[in-house]
Design a protein around this motif. Structure first.
Motif, PDB file in Angstrom:
ATOM      1  N   ILE A   1       0.835  -1.202   0.000  1.00 36.81           N
ATOM      2  CA  ILE A   1       0.000   0.000   0.000  1.00 36.81           C
ATOM      3  C   ILE A   1       0.873   1.257   0.000  1.00 36.81           C
ATOM      4  O   ILE A   1       1.832   1.303   0.743  1.00 36.81           O
TER       5      ILE A   1
ATOM      6  N   GLY B   1     -16.059  -7.877   4.672  1.00 35.08           N
ATOM      7  CA  GLY B   1     -15.269  -6.742   4.187  1.00 35.08           C
ATOM      8  C   GLY B   1     -15.087  -6.807   2.681  1.00 35.08           C
ATOM      9  O   GLY B   1     -15.085  -7.899   2.090  1.00 35.08           O
ATOM     10  N   ASN B   2     -14.963  -5.637   2.053  1.00 37.96           N
ATOM     11  CA  ASN B   2     -14.822  -5.580   0.594  1.00 37.96           C
ATOM     12  C   ASN B   2     -13.769  -4.557   0.182  1.00 37.96           C
ATOM     13  O   ASN B   2     -13.944  -3.796  -0.761  1.00 37.96           O
TER      14      ASN B   2
ATOM     15  N   GLY C   1      -9.253  -3.901  -0.292  1.00 43.09           N
ATOM     16  CA  GLY C   1      -8.205  -4.422  -1.184  1.00 43.09           C
ATOM     17  C   GLY C   1      -7.966  -5.910  -1.001  1.00 43.09           C
ATOM     18  O   GLY C   1      -7.925  -6.663  -1.986  1.00 43.09           O
ATOM     19  N   ALA C   2      -7.800  -6.351   0.243  1.00 36.38           N
ATOM     20  CA  ALA C   2      -7.469  -7.759   0.485  1.00 36.38           C
ATOM     21  C   ALA C   2      -8.617  -8.673   0.074  1.00 36.38           C
ATOM     22  O   ALA C   2      -8.386  -9.787  -0.403  1.00 36.38           O
TER      23      ALA C   2
ATOM     24  N   ASN D   1     -20.775  -0.410   3.114  1.00 35.84           N
ATOM     25  CA  ASN D   1     -20.998   0.763   2.263  1.00 35.84           C
ATOM     26  C   ASN D   1     -21.603   0.290   0.939  1.00 35.84           C
ATOM     27  O   ASN D   1     -20.926  -0.356   0.122  1.00 35.84           O
TER      28      ASN D   1
ATOM     29  N   LYS E   1     -19.783   1.170  -2.395  1.00 34.03           N
ATOM     30  CA  LYS E   1     -18.538   0.406  -2.584  1.00 34.03           C
ATOM     31  C   LYS E   1     -18.842  -1.059  -2.892  1.00 34.03           C
ATOM     32  O   LYS E   1     -18.166  -1.688  -3.703  1.00 34.03           O
TER      33      LYS E   1
ATOM     34  N   TRP F   1     -24.394  -5.978   6.119  1.00 35.37           N
ATOM     35  CA  TRP F   1     -24.137  -6.734   7.357  1.00 35.37           C
ATOM     36  C   TRP F   1     -25.440  -7.273   7.963  1.00 35.37           C
ATOM     37  O   TRP F   1     -25.432  -8.291   8.640  1.00 35.37           O
TER      38      TRP F   1
ATOM     39  N   THR G   1     -11.720  -7.645   7.304  1.00 37.10           N
ATOM     40  CA  THR G   1     -11.784  -6.306   7.912  1.00 37.10           C
ATOM     41  C   THR G   1     -10.657  -6.201   8.957  1.00 37.10           C
ATOM     42  O   THR G   1     -10.144  -7.223   9.411  1.00 37.10           O
ATOM     43  N   PRO G   2     -10.299  -4.980   9.354  1.00 40.08           N
ATOM     44  CA  PRO G   2      -9.262  -4.869  10.394  1.00 40.08           C
ATOM     45  C   PRO G   2      -9.824  -5.001  11.814  1.00 40.08           C
ATOM     46  O   PRO G   2      -9.094  -4.760  12.784  1.00 40.08           O
ATOM     47  N   ILE G   3     -11.092  -5.405  11.942  1.00 44.28           N
ATOM     48  CA  ILE G   3     -11.700  -5.494  13.286  1.00 44.28           C
ATOM     49  C   ILE G   3     -11.037  -6.626  14.075  1.00 44.28           C
ATOM     50  O   ILE G   3     -11.073  -7.784  13.645  1.00 44.28           O
TER      51      ILE G   3
ATOM     52  N   MET H   1      -7.757  -6.212  15.069  1.00 43.61           N
ATOM     53  CA  MET H   1      -6.318  -6.010  14.904  1.00 43.61           C
ATOM     54  C   MET H   1      -5.766  -5.209  16.086  1.00 43.61           C
ATOM     55  O   MET H   1      -6.490  -4.368  16.639  1.00 43.61           O
TER      56      MET H   1
ATOM     57  N   ILE I   1      -5.947 -11.059   9.663  1.00 39.65           N
ATOM     58  CA  ILE I   1      -5.135 -10.287  10.626  1.00 39.65           C
ATOM     59  C   ILE I   1      -4.004 -11.165  11.170  1.00 39.65           C
ATOM     60  O   ILE I   1      -4.223 -12.343  11.441  1.00 39.65           O
ATOM     61  N   TYR I   2      -2.792 -10.590  11.307  1.00 43.42           N
ATOM     62  CA  TYR I   2      -1.676 -11.374  11.878  1.00 43.42           C
ATOM     63  C   TYR I   2      -1.120 -10.758  13.161  1.00 43.42           C
ATOM     64  O   TYR I   2      -0.221 -11.313  13.769  1.00 43.42           O
TER      65      TYR I   2
ATOM     66  N   GLY J   1      -3.764 -15.083   9.885  1.00 39.98           N
ATOM     67  CA  GLY J   1      -3.214 -14.253   8.809  1.00 39.98           C
ATOM     68  C   GLY J   1      -1.721 -14.380   8.634  1.00 39.98           C
ATOM     69  O   GLY J   1      -1.195 -14.081   7.560  1.00 39.98           O
TER      70      GLY J   1
ATOM     71  N   MET K   1      -0.949 -16.800   5.821  1.00 41.19           N
ATOM     72  CA  MET K   1      -1.107 -16.217   4.484  1.00 41.19           C
ATOM     73  C   MET K   1       0.077 -15.306   4.144  1.00 41.19           C
ATOM     74  O   MET K   1       0.604 -15.336   3.026  1.00 41.19           O
TER      75      MET K   1
END
Ligand code: NAP
Length: 287
Positions: free
Chosen positions: A67, A131-132, A134-135, A157, A160, A182, A199-201, A203, A230-231, A252, A255
């Protein structure tokens, strides 16, 4: 030791300070006893073309892209793999025979690799992706590559979500995709057999958060695979909830390691020590 003969690899992004890629790639390079080094290289968005042209001049062997350059790099490449075209983003670039640059997206293979250790036939799988962003694009491509029967993407959204949905219409991949709000989750969860959080929820530092409540997850069926991208942390609240229900869980970090291993193999054209890459990241994240 770095000498005049040392070959250079690296990663470009902005910011790049927190990238974990140098840790795992340099650990693998050291284990393989190769005269290479992998460097983090900060490149501002407005300097991308300048940087890529400069890389040819300094004989860089290849690089990762993160990014905010994953989409912007596409017009600067002479070849783009079909999977990267389908995702619309490149994360790995290498030199072609005629000294131009080619790119692919190893996130897709990185996502798929741990899944393939559980089963080969995914034709009955109903995937639900939270989530929708980049990843999520690489995850949709990965589910399509696996041959999942249905792919459901949940987002918050509406605009999006519609754009996301339309972007797959002319895809070279066969994507049986539906997008949802959702609010539709309670209907989708009981039929899901592969659940992926993009999603980053949850993290760091919000380690007690989860994209789904314990009550919502309780409606998952038996034998479900639950995957969190998430990692940090490795064991998210989401994965802890899934484990309690007896689900198979994938974190994560796996991956991240697998997408890195695929990239390193492209550059070095030989098998790479995936275990060393995984260990180096685990040790680094404990510090
Ligand atoms: P992104 O492009 O910003 O997408 C994030 C998605 O999550 C968006 O759809 C966003 O919705 C949604 N979202 C964010 N906060 C939300 C909330 N509170 N409630 C509901 N939806 C929410 O980010 P990304 O690049 O896709 O990365 C997502 C995650 O994957 C990050 O944690 C990243 O570290 C991880 N990741 C891991 C790997 C790996 O190798 N393991 C690789 C790539 C990414 P809006 O669009 O509406 O904001």
């Amino acid at each position: 030791m770095i000498t005049g003969k040392t070959k250079v690899l690296g990663v470009i992004g902005h910011p790049i300070e927190h990238s974990l890629s140098p840790v795992m790639h340099n650990a693998a390079i050291a284990q393989m006893n190769l005269d290479y080094i992998y460097l983090p290289m900060p490149v501002k968005p407005q300097d991308l073309a300048l940087a890529v042209n400069g890389f040819a001049a300094i004989n860089l062997q290849g690089f990762n892209v993160t990014i905010p350059h994953k989409q912007a790099i596409l017009p600067l490449l002479s070849e783009i793999s079909p999977i990267a075209q389908a995702v619309g983003a490149v994360n790995t670039v290498w030199r072609t025979d005629n000294f131009l640059w080619a790119g692919t997206n190893t996130d897709v293979e990185g996502f798929i690799a741990p899944l393939r250790t559980y089963k080969q036939d995914w034709s009955q799988t109903i995937a639900l992706i939270l989530g929708n962003g980049g990843a999520a694009r690489a995850i949709v491509a990965g589910c399509a590559e696996l041959g999942c029967a249905e792919i459901h993407v949940v987002g918050r959204n509406q605009m999006k979500l519609q754009e996301f949905s339309h972007s797959w219409i002319n895809s070279p991949l066969t994507v049986n995709l539906q997008v949802h709000n959702w609010e539709e989750l309670s209907r989708l969860i009981p039929q899901t057999t592969l659940l992926v959080n993009t999603t980053p929820i949850g993290m760091y530092p919000n380690v007690d958060s989860s994209p789904l409540s314990t009550d919502e997850m309780a409606h998952l069926g038996d034998g479900v695979i639950v995957y969190d991208l998430i990692y940090t942390p490795k064991q998210t609240q989401f994965l802890k909830q899934a484990k309690k229900l007896g689900a198979i869980t994938i974190d994560g970090l796996e991956m991240l390691v697998q997408q890195g291993a695929v990239a390193l193999q492209i550059w070095l054209q030989q098998p790479v020590p995936v275990d060393i890459m995984r260990q180096s990241l685990q040790q680094h994240l404990i510090k």
